[in-house]
Design an enzyme around this catalytic site. Structure first.
Site, PDB file in Angstrom:
ATOM      1  N   GLU A 130     -20.043 -25.330   5.217  1.00 32.13           N
ATOM      2  CA  GLU A 130     -20.642 -25.369   6.557  1.00 32.13           C
ATOM      3  C   GLU A 130     -20.395 -24.048   7.273  1.00 32.13           C
ATOM      4  OE1 GLU A 130     -18.786 -25.344   9.472  1.00 32.13           O
ATOM      5  OE2 GLU A 130     -16.770 -25.541   8.616  1.00 32.13           O
ATOM      6  N   LYS A 167     -17.759 -18.869   2.166  1.00 34.84           N
ATOM      7  CA  LYS A 167     -17.283 -19.439   3.431  1.00 34.84           C
ATOM      8  C   LYS A 167     -16.067 -18.679   3.951  1.00 34.84           C
ATOM      9  CE  LYS A 167     -16.170 -22.330   6.747  1.00 34.84           C
ATOM     10  NZ  LYS A 167     -16.894 -22.371   8.014  1.00 34.84           N
ATOM     11  N   TYR A 188     -16.687  -8.281  21.127  1.00 28.42           N
ATOM     12  CA  TYR A 188     -16.285  -8.387  22.526  1.00 28.42           C
ATOM     13  C   TYR A 188     -14.766  -8.388  22.602  1.00 28.42           C
ATOM     14  CZ  TYR A 188     -21.121  -9.568  23.493  1.00 28.42           C
ATOM     15  OH  TYR A 188     -22.495  -9.526  23.588  1.00 28.42           O
ATOM     16  N   GLY A 232      -9.121 -17.892  18.467  1.00 28.00           N
ATOM     17  CA  GLY A 232      -8.353 -19.099  18.175  1.00 28.00           C
ATOM     18  C   GLY A 232      -9.202 -20.073  17.393  1.00 28.00           C
ATOM     19  N   CYS A 255     -10.736 -22.715  12.502  1.00 28.48           N
ATOM     20  CA  CYS A 255     -11.318 -22.109  11.303  1.00 28.48           C
ATOM     21  C   CYS A 255     -10.720 -20.750  10.961  1.00 28.48           C
ATOM     22  CB  CYS A 255     -12.828 -21.987  11.470  1.00 28.48           C
ATOM     23  SG  CYS A 255     -13.665 -23.578  11.494  1.00 28.48           S
TER      24      CYS A 255
END
Length: 472
Positions: A152, A212, A259, A265, A268
């Site tokens: 995902e 992933k 940015y 945090g 993942c």
């Protein structure tokens, strides 16, 4: 198609609801009966924009069901979307994935496609295959099956959009007849998402699993890189926003995830970098760059607290600070590894009183802070959860902004100044233009944007770079 999704956590719930929205019949299996009861009442265990409406609509239409009974869960496609928490050495624990695989194998009655949606270490698809085959051998069954890796790529706060309008659909399939049968089924499943232009990227299972981890590692690297540049800009009088625009205009670089702020945090990035690092060490190829990325981020989370201490002194007894934002990013109530919790811990341990506000994350933050062993009852007694942003400011010496919720972007600065004891703002996400803050009479502490750099740009008539937020 008939689909079973193992797990009603963040990934499983989004996957189940979105697949049902595409017209499939989906059974979402969850072991926790309290969570099932919650979902059947139309309530969600997580905050994710648009997901509650999707769940309610598809439950009502009969396309989405929740159950703890795996006996009713045999379908053409079995998605495993259970948790893979880090173990003590940082590696992802795949025991829940393997348990789901064994459950599938014990109930198989025909050809089965088993899809790993959870974020798993490289080689997990092969372990799933071995676990299924072991169960089938114990049954004396010669049934055929295929294992597919379909990681995902869902951003918290935009997960429904990311599933329904994906940048890419990564599918790792096995070679051979079973793999070709699986590819045909998954091609049909994802056809609605490929209608405008092809989004599917086919590869082997190990490459899909590494994709992933590599994607999250790259994004985390970009964040730590721009934070390193911001810290340098502070020291030499440059403006990181101008630098970001200057390098982002290069199409090879782009603007996303550049940015400057007070660190990333969530679940993942920290978990996946640790798992990837562990895997690389075991393979004899330590990832030195990713070690630096983690170290930079850990230091960056301390920066706001250090600046507050430098401004108000090491002992903050008698001082009150307001903190806007508890979640690790906007549009979620997830506070795992959130920079705000680090800041709050620093302030409380320095004897300050802290008033906090977040639109949705009060409950999750309260639980996390109460589990922090470095904060005793006396420290937590100095922590107040405010009913709204302005309520948090009452009697505070300064305001720290840690999460870039949209509602924080245009506050009434006259009201802010009236409520604060001193007009001091620590802008942890660079939400505000330093020149405008100076004109409003506010002492503004940003990251990588020293005032003299901004004044030089303004006096030269230079266009001010557009503000943004971290799209993590």
């Amino acid at each position: 198609m008939r689909i079973t999704v193992f797990g009603a956590g963040y990934v499983g719930l989004v996957t189940a609801a979105c697949l049902a929205e595409l017209g499939n019949e989906v059974l979402c299996l969850e072991r926790d009966p309290a969570r099932i009861a919650l979902l059947e009442r139309g309530q969600l265990p997580i905050h994710e924009p648009g997901l509650a409406e999707l769940v309610t609509a598809n439950v009502g239409a009969g396309r989405l069901r929740f159950s703890s009974d795996a006996d009713g869960g045999m379908a053409e496609l079995q998605f495993i979307a259970v948790g893979t928490p880090p173990d003590e050495d940082g590696a992802a624990d795949v025991e829940h994935v393997l348990q789901a695989a064994r459950t599938i194998a014990r109930r198989m009655a025909g050809f089965q496609v088993i899809v790993t949606k959870s974020t798993v270490p490289i080689g997990t698809a092969e372990r799933v295959r071995a676990a299924v085959q072991q169960e089938l051998d114990a049954r004396g069954s010669g049934l055929s099956f295929a294992v597919v890796s379909n990681p995902e790529f869902l951003k918290e706060g935009a997960a429904v959009h990311d599933f329904m309008q994906p940048d890419r659909i990564v599918l790792g399939v096995e070679a051979g007849t079973a793999g070709r049968r699986a590819a045909a089924l998954l091609t049909a499943l994802y056809e609605p998402l490929n209608r405008h232009h092809p989004r599917t990227v086919w590869m082997d299972t190990r490459s899909a699993e590494l994709t992933k981890y590599a994607a999250n590692a790259m994004l985390a690297t970009r964040i730590s890189f721009i934070n390193e540049m911001a810290n340098l800009a502070d020291l030499i009088g440059a403006d990181i926003e101008a630098v970001r625009c200057g390098i982002g205009a290069d199409q090879r670089i782009g603007y996303s995830f550049l940015y400057a702020g007070c660190g990333y945090g969530g679940s993942c990035f920290p978990k996946d970098l640790q798992a990837l690092g562990r895997l690389a060490s075991e393979a004899g190829q330590p990832l030195r760059l990713l070690r630096a990325v983690e170290a930079i981020n850990n230091d960056q989370k301390l920066m706001l607290g250090q600046r507050i201490l430098a401004r108000f002194g090491d002992d903050l007894h008698g001082h009150v600070f307001a903190v806007w934002g508890l979640a690790f990013k906007p549009d979620t109530d997830d506070v795992r590894h959130a920079s705000a919790l680090v800041l709050i811990g620093q302030l409380l341990r320095a004897n300050a009183c802290v008033a906090v506000y977040d639109p949705v994350a009060h409950a999750t933050a309260r639980r996390a802070l109460e589990q922090d062993r470095s904060l005793g009852p006396e420290a937590l007694a100095r922590l107040r959860y405010a009913s709204d942003p302005m309520n948090a400011l009452q009697g505070a010496d300064a305001l720290a902004i840690v999460t870039e919720w949209k509602q924080f972007r245009s506050p009434d600065w006259r009201q802010v100044k009236a409520l604060l004891r001193q007009p001091v703002v620590f802008d942890g996400r660079n939400l505000f233009e330093p020149r405008l803050m100076a004109e409003a009479g506010i002492e503004h502490h940003s990251i990588g944007r020293p005032p003299r750099a901004r004044l030089a740009m303004a006096s030269a008539g230079a266009a001010l770079p557009a503000q943004g937020g971290q799209n993590a």
